[in-house]
Every structure is written in C-alpha cells, then in structure tokens.
Design an enzyme around this catalytic site. Structure first.
Site, PDB file in Angstrom:
ATOM      1  N   CYS A 154       0.866  -1.177   0.000  1.00  0.00           N
ATOM      2  CA  CYS A 154       0.000   0.000   0.000  1.00  0.00           C
ATOM      3  C   CYS A 154       0.906   1.232   0.000  1.00  0.00           C
ATOM      4  CB  CYS A 154      -0.949  -0.026   1.197  1.00  0.00           C
ATOM      5  SG  CYS A 154      -0.113   0.026   2.785  1.00  0.00           S
ATOM      6  N   GLN A 155       0.443   2.319   0.566  1.00  0.00           N
ATOM      7  CA  GLN A 155       1.242   3.545   0.586  1.00  0.00           C
ATOM      8  C   GLN A 155       2.396   3.457   1.576  1.00  0.00           C
ATOM      9  OE1 GLN A 155       0.582   5.970  -1.599  1.00  0.00           O
ATOM     10  NE2 GLN A 155       2.281   7.240  -0.941  1.00  0.00           N
TER      11      GLN A 155
END
Length: 175
Positions: free
Chosen positions: A65-66
């Site tokens: 993810c981020q």
C-alpha cells in the site's frame, strides 16, 4: 502477526518470478503511482477477489500500500485463504521509491483524494458543531449528516464527494 519484507528483497523475488505483488490501494492511487510489477486489488474488494482469483500456489504473495498499514490488513485477510505465504511490503510504495526502485504512473495530486475528503468533511463537521454550540441548532443536524455520509462512504465504497473531487482541475493527472 504478518511477516514483512524489505523493498530490495521484494524486488529480487519479483524479478525472479518467485513472488506476486498485489497493490491494495484505491484505483486512483494506483493510477497516479504504482510499482510496475503490481496487480491492483483494492483492500475493500480483496476478500471477493481472493476467493475468485486463481493465485499461483508456488509463489509468495506480497501486499503493498502507501506506507504499510493497509498491506498488513490485506495480509491478515489473505492468510485466511492462502496460509502463511504472504508478506507485507515494509514501508509500502514510499519505501520502494526511497530505495530507488522503479515506479510508474501518471503522477499524483499533491494531496490524495482520500485525504481531501477527510479534510473537507472534518471541517464541515467542525463548522456544524460550532454553529450548534453557538445556538444554531440545525448545525448539529448538519454535523450528524456529514458524519453519517463519511461512515456510509467507508462502508459502501461509494463517495460522491470523492468522485466530484476527482474532476477538479488540481486533481487531474496527466495522460
């Protein structure tokens, strides 16, 4: 607890074909910037996608993810389906890019759509609450409405404000 994997180690496994990378961020985040090896499977859709996907049994699944939080949640969901052959990319795409590894995409808005929605709705709830405290009782109703809509967006995956913000000139990504 889900095991993590560093960006250089993940890159080595992906390049050798020993792993599959799954990006669990939202589609607009993926379009803006992603790791070239990644398949997009947003976290909200992941349980259904995992049930329907024909995942190779001989490859490690790396979720990304981020920064790593949503990847960890994805790993927890995936472990129920595929067992312990899952890893979370430690630090997400930010750590991947910081390690000098390749990223692709059309470029991201300065502030993600998700964060813009949070800021706008947060300010609307604050304004409604302050108006209510100042004696304008309908302000409390407005604050409750915006809070409900934020919860609805989180539960359903549909956010009208997010869709409107995507059309704003400051959020358009270059083709």
């Amino acid at each position: 607890m889900t095991a993590t994997i560093s960006a250089p180690e993940a890159h080595r496994l992906l390049a050798s074909g020993a792993a599959l990378l799954i990006d669990v961020r939202e589609p607009d985040e993926f379009r803006a910037r992603h790791i070239p090896y990644a398949a997009s499977m947003p976290l909200g859709s992941l349980p259904a996608l995992l049930a329907d996907a024909d995942l190779p049994a001989d490859r490690l699944l790396i979720f990304q993810c981020q920064k790593g939080t949503r990847g960890g949640r994805a790993c927890a969901l995936a472990e129920q389906v595929v067992g312990d052959r899952v890893r979370n990319l430690d630090g997400g795409i930010e750590a991947w890019a910081a390690a000098g590894l390749p990223v692709a995409g059309a470029g991201a808005p300065r502030v993600s759509i998700f964060r813009q929605v949070q800021m706008i709705v947060g300010l609307l709830v604050l304004a409604g609450t302050l108006a209510g405290l100042a004696g304008f009782v309908p302000g409390f109703y407005a604050a409750g409405f915006f809070g409900f809509m934020l919860a609805f967006a989180g539960g359903s995956g549909w956010c009208g404000l997010g869709m409107a913000l995507q059309r704003m000139p400051w959020n358009r990504v270059a083709a």
